[in-house]
Design an enzyme around this catalytic site. Structure first.
Site, PDB file in Angstrom:
ATOM      1  N   GLU A 118       5.407  35.391  51.593  1.00 56.84           N
ATOM      2  CA  GLU A 118       6.665  35.693  50.887  1.00 56.84           C
ATOM      3  C   GLU A 118       7.396  34.371  50.775  1.00 56.84           C
ATOM      4  OE1 GLU A 118       7.517  38.459  49.544  1.00 56.84           O
ATOM      5  OE2 GLU A 118       6.178  39.919  50.473  1.00 56.84           O
ATOM      6  N   PRO A 161       9.842  32.846  65.227  1.00 57.58           N
ATOM      7  CA  PRO A 161      11.034  32.855  64.376  1.00 57.58           C
ATOM      8  C   PRO A 161      11.474  31.431  64.025  1.00 57.58           C
ATOM      9  CG  PRO A 161      11.647  33.293  66.655  1.00 57.58           C
ATOM     10  CD  PRO A 161      10.150  33.134  66.638  1.00 57.58           C
ATOM     11  N   ALA A 162      12.385  31.321  63.070  1.00 56.03           N
ATOM     12  CA  ALA A 162      12.923  30.008  62.703  1.00 56.03           C
ATOM     13  C   ALA A 162      13.721  29.439  63.877  1.00 56.03           C
ATOM     14  CB  ALA A 162      13.811  30.140  61.476  1.00 56.03           C
ATOM     15  N   ASN A 192      17.129  33.081  57.258  1.00 51.72           N
ATOM     16  CA  ASN A 192      18.205  33.660  56.430  1.00 51.72           C
ATOM     17  C   ASN A 192      18.449  35.149  56.666  1.00 51.72           C
ATOM     18  OD1 ASN A 192      15.812  34.261  55.117  1.00 51.72           O
ATOM     19  ND2 ASN A 192      16.593  33.868  53.070  1.00 51.72           N
ATOM     20  N   CYS A 242      16.090  34.517  49.090  1.00 52.64           N
ATOM     21  CA  CYS A 242      15.018  34.197  48.135  1.00 52.64           C
ATOM     22  C   CYS A 242      15.236  34.938  46.830  1.00 52.64           C
ATOM     23  CB  CYS A 242      13.670  34.577  48.736  1.00 52.64           C
ATOM     24  SG  CYS A 242      13.642  36.283  49.295  1.00 52.64           S
TER      25      CYS A 242
HETATM   26  P1  NAD Z   1      10.901  27.096  55.909  1.00 53.41           P
HETATM   27  O1  NAD Z   1       9.674  27.186  55.063  1.00 53.41           O
HETATM   28  O2  NAD Z   1      11.466  25.777  56.190  1.00 53.41           O
HETATM   29  O3  NAD Z   1      10.622  27.771  57.319  1.00 53.41           O
HETATM   30  C1  NAD Z   1      10.141  29.086  57.417  1.00 53.41           C
HETATM   31  C2  NAD Z   1       9.450  29.241  58.756  1.00 53.41           C
HETATM   32  O4  NAD Z   1       8.314  28.392  58.761  1.00 53.41           O
HETATM   33  C3  NAD Z   1      10.306  28.828  59.942  1.00 53.41           C
HETATM   34  O5  NAD Z   1      10.029  29.690  61.009  1.00 53.41           O
HETATM   35  C4  NAD Z   1       9.814  27.436  60.242  1.00 53.41           C
HETATM   36  O6  NAD Z   1      10.007  27.038  61.583  1.00 53.41           O
HETATM   37  C5  NAD Z   1       8.336  27.600  59.938  1.00 53.41           C
HETATM   38  N1  NAD Z   1       7.624  26.350  59.689  1.00 53.41           N
HETATM   39  C6  NAD Z   1       8.087  25.214  59.123  1.00 53.41           C
HETATM   40  N2  NAD Z   1       7.112  24.273  59.114  1.00 53.41           N
HETATM   41  C7  NAD Z   1       6.011  24.843  59.676  1.00 53.41           C
HETATM   42  C8  NAD Z   1       4.697  24.397  59.951  1.00 53.41           C
HETATM   43  N3  NAD Z   1       4.294  23.150  59.668  1.00 53.41           N
HETATM   44  N4  NAD Z   1       3.836  25.247  60.546  1.00 53.41           N
HETATM   45  C9  NAD Z   1       4.220  26.499  60.854  1.00 53.41           C
HETATM   46  N5  NAD Z   1       5.452  26.986  60.628  1.00 53.41           N
HETATM   47  C10 NAD Z   1       6.340  26.163  60.029  1.00 53.41           C
HETATM   48  O7  NAD Z   1      11.963  28.067  55.223  1.00 53.41           O
HETATM   49  P2  NAD Z   1      13.443  28.402  55.704  1.00 53.41           P
HETATM   50  O8  NAD Z   1      14.317  27.249  55.345  1.00 53.41           O
HETATM   51  O9  NAD Z   1      13.446  28.890  57.117  1.00 53.41           O
HETATM   52  O10 NAD Z   1      13.767  29.660  54.798  1.00 53.41           O
HETATM   53  C11 NAD Z   1      14.164  29.545  53.488  1.00 53.41           C
HETATM   54  C12 NAD Z   1      12.989  29.772  52.556  1.00 53.41           C
HETATM   55  O11 NAD Z   1      12.406  31.055  52.805  1.00 53.41           O
HETATM   56  C13 NAD Z   1      13.411  29.798  51.100  1.00 53.41           C
HETATM   57  O12 NAD Z   1      12.475  29.101  50.320  1.00 53.41           O
HETATM   58  C14 NAD Z   1      13.385  31.290  50.766  1.00 53.41           C
HETATM   59  O13 NAD Z   1      13.213  31.561  49.399  1.00 53.41           O
HETATM   60  C15 NAD Z   1      12.254  31.764  51.585  1.00 53.41           C
HETATM   61  N6  NAD Z   1      12.355  33.204  51.807  1.00 53.41           N
HETATM   62  C16 NAD Z   1      11.491  34.023  51.124  1.00 53.41           C
HETATM   63  C17 NAD Z   1      11.586  35.394  51.293  1.00 53.41           C
HETATM   64  C18 NAD Z   1      10.641  36.306  50.556  1.00 53.41           C
HETATM   65  O14 NAD Z   1      10.526  37.454  50.976  1.00 53.41           O
HETATM   66  N7  NAD Z   1       9.969  35.877  49.488  1.00 53.41           N
HETATM   67  C19 NAD Z   1      12.550  35.942  52.137  1.00 53.41           C
HETATM   68  C20 NAD Z   1      13.419  35.075  52.812  1.00 53.41           C
HETATM   69  C21 NAD Z   1      13.301  33.701  52.635  1.00 53.41           C
END
Ligand code: NAD
Length: 479
Positions: free
Chosen positions: A251, A176-177, A152, A285
């Site tokens: 986070e 990264p994502a 995001n 978030c």
């Molecule tokens: P996500 O948890 O699906 O993915 C985040 C990252 O984790 C990605 O790089 C993804 O590829 C990786 N990932 C997924 N499964 C994994 C695994 N099994 N092992 C290792 N890595 C893995 O989240 P998203 O959809 O990319 O982002 C949205 C989420 O992030 C929301 O819940 C949002 O609130 C949160 N977010 C939090 C903050 C904060 O600072 N608190 C900031 C931005 C986003």
């Protein structure tokens, strides 16, 4: 796009995935494939780990000023290239160009902030209370880190981790994502140009996150995980980190309450709501997820918010005058559609929006729902879209109880003109951050993070570097 790297960045070199795999990067505004990037597997993760481990010792010994100067140069290069980076981010993530430019500035600021912190890592020297021993206290880097970021804020979530890791003297692997790898690869190229030694930062883009990350976390050579993403994935990674006792900062998700009291300035409240809800199309978030508005002003607040939301222009982020870009992908949009349908089924009134437009791209209109039933699914699910859900309340104690009635605790927003109430309510909210008569809390100089299931640790601010440092205490007898 032609100059953007699309390979893995390992040991200072650009390389293909060892099995030659690639993955597509989509433009969410059109649904078309922008390009393909390398799709790393476990073997590549091992190579990145080796590079980070090998580089660690020399990197930890570099002068803090040298690390500071690299960050400073990278900050300047990011600012110089604002337009290129903003276009790249908009093309892979969808946010309007103006917001992408804002994120570039925000992202760069983490490097400037931590360039200033790199030279302020301090220690201590004292005689202990027994008078027989002296204590020398020093701070040292935790060691090689794994940094995992969401889609995001593709650039800022990277610099918020890379900045303090460089400042502290840690080497790292950035994963990264998969939706937004290009911004991270562009960032790696900038850091290389700014003089970052080979192996200090390695970037592993992959569609196989689990296969790539789990061996790193369990292997015992990675000493720190810094993760930003959903709570569900964070919980999984915490469990994986337990085996090798990897230090973690998390986070995670939020479910921000937005409280509007009867004595609020409604102009400020609506302005705040527009930011807290619509920044990044609601894909933040920190996005206000639950609007609790005092019964006496709820109708007026809803009317004004719907008017402002309805006036926003939805379209491709690259088009002039667009305020709201597409959501990240079809899955993200389908989730928003389901949450709105559920709320409406339970009696919510749609004041504006609520209908998916025809045509390509993952667009969803700014939507305001009034009279939302507290049992609706969007009350305990991150909406992650441009949907404001309004509920009413009567009493201060009641609204605090309802606001805290969630497993998350990232941020809350409070709108009131009364100083006593402002402080009292803020102190009683179970959150890591409060926006008081403002809809924006994020700032590189402030400690960002949450309580409860929103996370562990803080990023940014004076304390942001602490997450990447250990203490070492030397006992020295007084002779
Ligand atoms: P996500 O948890 O699906 O993915 C985040 C990252 O984790 C990605 O790089 C993804 O590829 C990786 N990932 C997924 N499964 C994994 C695994 N099994 N092992 C290792 N890595 C893995 O989240 P998203 O959809 O990319 O982002 C949205 C989420 O992030 C929301 O819940 C949002 O609130 C949160 N977010 C939090 C903050 C904060 O600072 N608190 C900031 C931005 C986003």
């Amino acid at each position: 796009m032609t100059d953007t790297p699309t390979q893995l960045f390992i040991g200072g070199a650009w390389v293909d995935a060892s099995d030659g795999a690639t993955m597509p990067v989509d433009d969410p505004a059109t649904g078309e494939v922008l390009c393909h990037v390398a799709d790393a597997g476990p073997k590549d993760a091992k190579l990145a780990e080796e590079a980070a481990v090998q580089a660690q010792e020399a990197w930890a010994r570099t002068a803090p000023r040298a690390r500071s100067e690299i960050l400073r140069r990278a900050h300047e290069l990011i600012i110089e290239r604002t337009d290129v980076l903003a276009h790249l981010m908009t093309s892979e993530m969808g946010k309007p160009l103006a917001e992408a430019r804002g994120e570039v500035a925000y992202a760069a600021e983490f490097f400037r902030w931590f360039s200033e912190e790199a030279v302020r890592i301090d220690g201590g020297f004292t005689t202990l209370p027994d008078g027989r021993n002296r204590m020398l206290l020093s701070r040292r880097p935790v060691g090689p880190c794994l940094l995992i970021t969401p889609w995001n804020f593709p650039l800022a979530m990277g610099t918020r981790k890379i900045g303090p890791a460089i400042a502290a003297g840690c080497t790292m692997i950035l994963k990264p994502a998969p939706q937004t790898p290009l911004s991270s690869l562009a960032l790696a190229a900038i850091l290389k140009e700014a003089g970052l030694p080979d192996g200090v930062l390695n970037v592993v883009t992959t569609s196989r996150a689990g296969e790539v990350c789990e061996p790193l976390l369990r292997g015992g050579r990675i000493r720190k995980l810094s993760f930003t993403g959903s709570t569900a994935v964070g919980q999984l990674l915490l469990a994986q980190s337990a085996e090798a006792v990897v230090r973690t900062s998390m986070e995670l998700g939020g479910n921000a309450p937005f409280l509007v009291f009867e004595d609020a300035d409604l102009d400020k409240a609506v302005d705040g709501a527009m930011v807290a809800k619509m920044r990044n199309m609601g894909e933040a978030c920190t996005a206000a997820n639950r609007f609790f508005v005092h019964r006496s002003v709820a109708e007026e607040f809803g009317r004004r918010l719907a008017e402002r939301m309805g006036a926003l222009v939805v379209g491709p982020g690259t088009r002039d005058g667009v305020d709201v870009g597409p959501l990240i992908d079809r899955r993200g949009r389908a989730k928003v559609e389901e949450l709105v349908a559920d709320a409406v089924e339970r009696g919510a009134h749609v004041l504006v929006g609520g209908r998916t437009p025809e045509g390509p791209g993952c667009f969803y209109p700014p939507t305001v729902l009034a009279d939302v039933d507290p049992g609706s699914r969007l009350m305990d699910t991150e909406i992650f879209g441009p949907v404001a859900a309004i509920l009413t309340f009567d009493e201060e104690d009641e609204v605090i109880r309802r606001a805290n009635d969630t497993p998350w605790g990232l941020v809350g927003y409070v709108f009131t003109e009364g100083l006593d109430r402002a402080l009292r309510v803020s102190e009683r909210l179970e959150v890591g951050m409060v926006g008081l008569n403002t809809g924006l809390v994020s700032n590189p100089a402030a400690p960002f993070g949450g309580v409860k299931q929103s996370g562990l640790g803080r990023e940014g601010g004076r304390v942001g570097i602490d997450e990447f440092l250990e203490y070492q205490y030397l006992a020295v007898p007084v002779s």
